[in-house]
Design an enzyme around this catalytic site. Sequence first.
Site, short mmCIF file in Angstrom:
data_model
loop_
_atom_site.label_atom_id
_atom_site.label_comp_id
_atom_site.label_asym_id
_atom_site.label_seq_id
_atom_site.Cartn_x
_atom_site.Cartn_y
_atom_site.Cartn_z
N ASP A 1 40.56 -49.61 -27.05
CA ASP A 1 39.62 -49.15 -26.98
C ASP A 1 38.72 -47.89 -28.02
O ASP A 1 37.93 -47.12 -27.88
CB ASP A 1 39.38 -48.16 -25.46
CG ASP A 1 37.76 -48.33 -25.04
OD1 ASP A 1 37.22 -49.20 -25.38
OD2 ASP A 1 37.43 -47.84 -24.16
N HIS B 1 34.65 -50.10 -26.19
CA HIS B 1 33.50 -50.47 -25.03
C HIS B 1 32.24 -50.49 -25.16
O HIS B 1 31.12 -50.38 -24.63
CB HIS B 1 33.92 -50.04 -23.66
CG HIS B 1 33.70 -48.85 -23.16
ND1 HIS B 1 34.55 -47.84 -23.81
CD2 HIS B 1 32.72 -48.40 -23.16
CE1 HIS B 1 34.53 -46.90 -23.12
NE2 HIS B 1 33.13 -46.50 -23.06
N SER C 1 30.60 -42.11 -24.07
CA SER C 1 32.01 -42.71 -24.49
C SER C 1 32.17 -42.56 -26.16
O SER C 1 31.05 -42.86 -26.36
CB SER C 1 32.42 -43.47 -24.07
OG SER C 1 32.18 -43.76 -23.07
#
Length: 523
Positions: free
Chosen positions: A299, A266, A380
């Site tokens: 992910d 992402h 992230s």
Amino acid sequence: MAGAAQGGSGQTTFGSAGGVQGDAGQTLFGSAGGVQGGTGQTTSGPVGGVQGDADRAAFGSAGVVQGDPGRTAFDSTGAAQGGTGQTGTGSFGAVQGGAGLPGAGAGAWQGGFHPGHPGSQTHPGSQTHAADHGASSPTPSGAMPPFGPGSPGPYYAPPGSLGPAPAPRRGRGKVVAGIAALVLAVGGVAGGVGGYVGYEAADRSGPVVNALNQVPPAQQTGSSPDGSIEQVAARVLPTVVQVQVQGGAGSGFVLSSDGLVLTNNHVVESAANGGAIQVQLQDGRAFDARVVGRDPTSDLAVVKAEDVSDLPTAELGNSGDLRIGQQVVAVGSPFDLNGTVTSGIVSSLNRPVSAGSERGGQATVLNAIQTDAAINPGNSGGPLVDMRGRVVGINSAIYSPNTGQSQAGSVGIGFAIPIDQARRTAKELAETGKATQTVLGVQVTDAPRGGAQVSEVTSGSAAASAGIRDGDVITRFGDRPIDSSDALVAAVRSRAPGDKVQLTTGDGRTVEVTLGGQPVEVR
């Protein structure tokens, strides 16, 4: 008697004049000129009682002077008080300079911040906001205007603002002059006593020590202790990068010295179709990068920084060895703050969490590590490491109690993809640009009494080969209890294709299944 003086506590002096006392709990009775410097003292005399501390009371026919809080003066003329919480009662010319001081009698002047006591008399004349004049003495032209009921704030009368004074009484000028002389005389006595006490205190004091004059400590040259956060940060930071794309940024860590970087899907998804990507190192250097491969279902993504060499690489650990309560450190670029280090513990293991851009379905359910190390937007893709600096997870998601927030912040509940799962996927992405997803071959929903209820079995799948049927409720996956459909999906994805696992159903059956795999479709 005259001139009695005492300096200890709990003492009493009786004299006709000039008594001086300097400690607490003392009492002085004299006809004139009593001076006291301690707390809890009382002076009674026809003239000139002087007190310099708290909680004392003076009774005299003229010239009472008091300078501290909590005291009371009663006098027919010229009572003066300078502290807080004081009360002056006199027929004329009472002066008070502290906060919250009521005054009664003709021409009372008050300079505090609380409205005057009911019954304060208003004296004709102008009132003006001005700087605090403190406990000023009344001028011969008359008393200061009161601070009466309903006044909006502190009022102080500057010189020349007083109104006309009432007609003077016979002999008043002499009495006032006498009071002034007495106050000056008492001031001289008190000053002498204070000067002597100050001299004695200075004489007994030691040399002045000033921290600004001290020599700074020697610079630390020794290495940080093994297993400390400082040591972990020093080891890991050089391997962590910021991954920048148009409209945002995330984190990542170096897999190979020639520029392979592992991050979240992402983070780079918006630039996957040719958008600009840059990788910024901890030393400030930035390099263009491209997507090598990505897997939305786990992910994860691998990018390659161009034209670099000799980069320091991260050391990968084993997430299967993690224990709840174990210390961990998170490194990344939260809110564009490159190279941020936070610490915490492993709060839980095997948490089913939906991550990535397709949240809400089972396509991106992860078997996550939960930690209370602060993880925020921008973290992230960064590493979660153990106290030896080995990567045990990839920070991917945080819990947000308010789903309407555009950018949630850390509430102490963050989630990381276990490195055991990420290692296999990252290797496939780096080598082939594609990933393989582990599958059981069933569609499941939450069972009413807990577990994952099978709604459909895919023909020829691993589940079909093991004898799983529609309607079965799976309650255990190996030694792991299954209480929901997401828990089963997360458990399957924590394994690799070809792994053999025992499944337990709600009716008590146990079957062995060999997990299958399928290529991940990237749109």
